[in-house]
Design an enzyme around this catalytic site. Structure first.
Site: not given
Length: 293
Positions: A174, A242
């Site tokens: 990811k 993030k």
């Protein structure tokens, strides 16, 4: 025929609400928890069971899915005293679908295995639209046998489901995905700003470029939103920052330098400091075209 499993879902926000909805619509018994209870109301109205805490949910469910905000939330949810690892049913399967730290995923996996739990890290990509339409891509890391147990549920929520390897490898995949998006988002926004400055019709420009070798998912999905002045979140800027930081941390662990990623993160941080942290990632365009602010 195997006994039907009771499912739990923690985190029913922009992504999780739709994902949980698909599991419920498929005929599964679904128990839900969210810090803001009101966000579970549409699911409860359709037959989901509200639980007052993660502990209460974990005690009843055979398979628990989570998608929350930040790694600190994941760590508390899984490894805290009132966390899932300590309170899950014996033999339960716990699946974190948050984009989080590969090292934390390994830590959770190790703790879970000591209790005999199945543990997967399975972050997703595809945004709010992918969640609504069940066309997400799901990257899974952990034991293959746990992946096979989860596969029917993944296929209910997503279109592309890939087993990437051991614990943490779902997160690694990811983060690689987010590195690709860093380039496509900056390229798309700069190209649209350039085309507008040239006096081009932006709708025609998107259709032309989107049909050629420069076509990207971001251009074809976020481009029209930008033209319509829609900067609401399919994916929050604060969450993408993030993700980029997590990718940089992982790269640093391997002594890698990712200058394009770092530049993109700095651009998004500039945008967040300007009050856009709760807008969608397509709001990056506002840095290039102040008229859209």
């Amino acid at each position: 025929m195997s006994e039907k499993k009771i499912l739990g879902f923690i985190g029913t926000g922009v992504m999780g609400g739709s994902m949980a909805g698909h599991l419920l619509a498929a005929g599964n018994e679904l128990h839900v928890y969210n810090r803001t209870k009101e966000k579970t109301a549409p699911l409860v109205e359709k037959g989901a069971v509200w639980e007052d805490s993660p502990v209460a949910l974990a005690a009843k469910c055979d398979v628990v899915f989570t998608i929350v905000g930040f790694p600190r939330d994941v760590e508390e949810l899984y490894l805290g005293k009132e966390g899932l690892v300590n309170n899950a049913k014996d033999g339960a399967l716990l699946i974190d679908m948050t984009t989080s730290s590969p090292n934390l995923a390994k830590k959770i996996h190790s703790a879970g295995k000591k209790r005999g739990l199945g543990i997967l890290d399975a972050p997703v990509t595809g945004g709010d639209r992918g969640a609504r339409e069940a066309t997400l891509t799901i990257f899974a890391g952990g034991e293959r046998e746990d992946f096979e147990r989860a596969l029917p549920y993944f296929q209910t929520m997503g279109r592309v489901v890939k087993y990437m390897g051991g614990a943490g490898d779902g997160q690694n995949a990811k983060l690689g995905n987010q590195i690709v998006i860093a380039g496509t988002m900056t390229g798309m926004c700069e190209a649209l700003a350039f085309a507008k400055s040239c006096g081009l019709d932006l709708k025609e420009f998107i259709e032309a470029v989107g049909g050629g070798s420069a076509a990207t998912w971001s251009l074809n999905n976020y481009g029209p939103r930008i033209l319509g002045g829609d900067f609401e979140p399919g994916f929050f800027i604060k969450h993408y920052i993030k993700d980029m930081k997590l990718a940089e941390e992982a790269a640093n662990d391997m002594d890698m330098d990712l200058p394009a990623l770092t530049l993109t993160r700095e651009l998004y941080e500039e945008l967040a400091e300007g009050g856009y942290e709760d807008k969608g990632t397509q709001a990056l365009y506002c840095l290039y075209d102040p008229e859209e602010e």
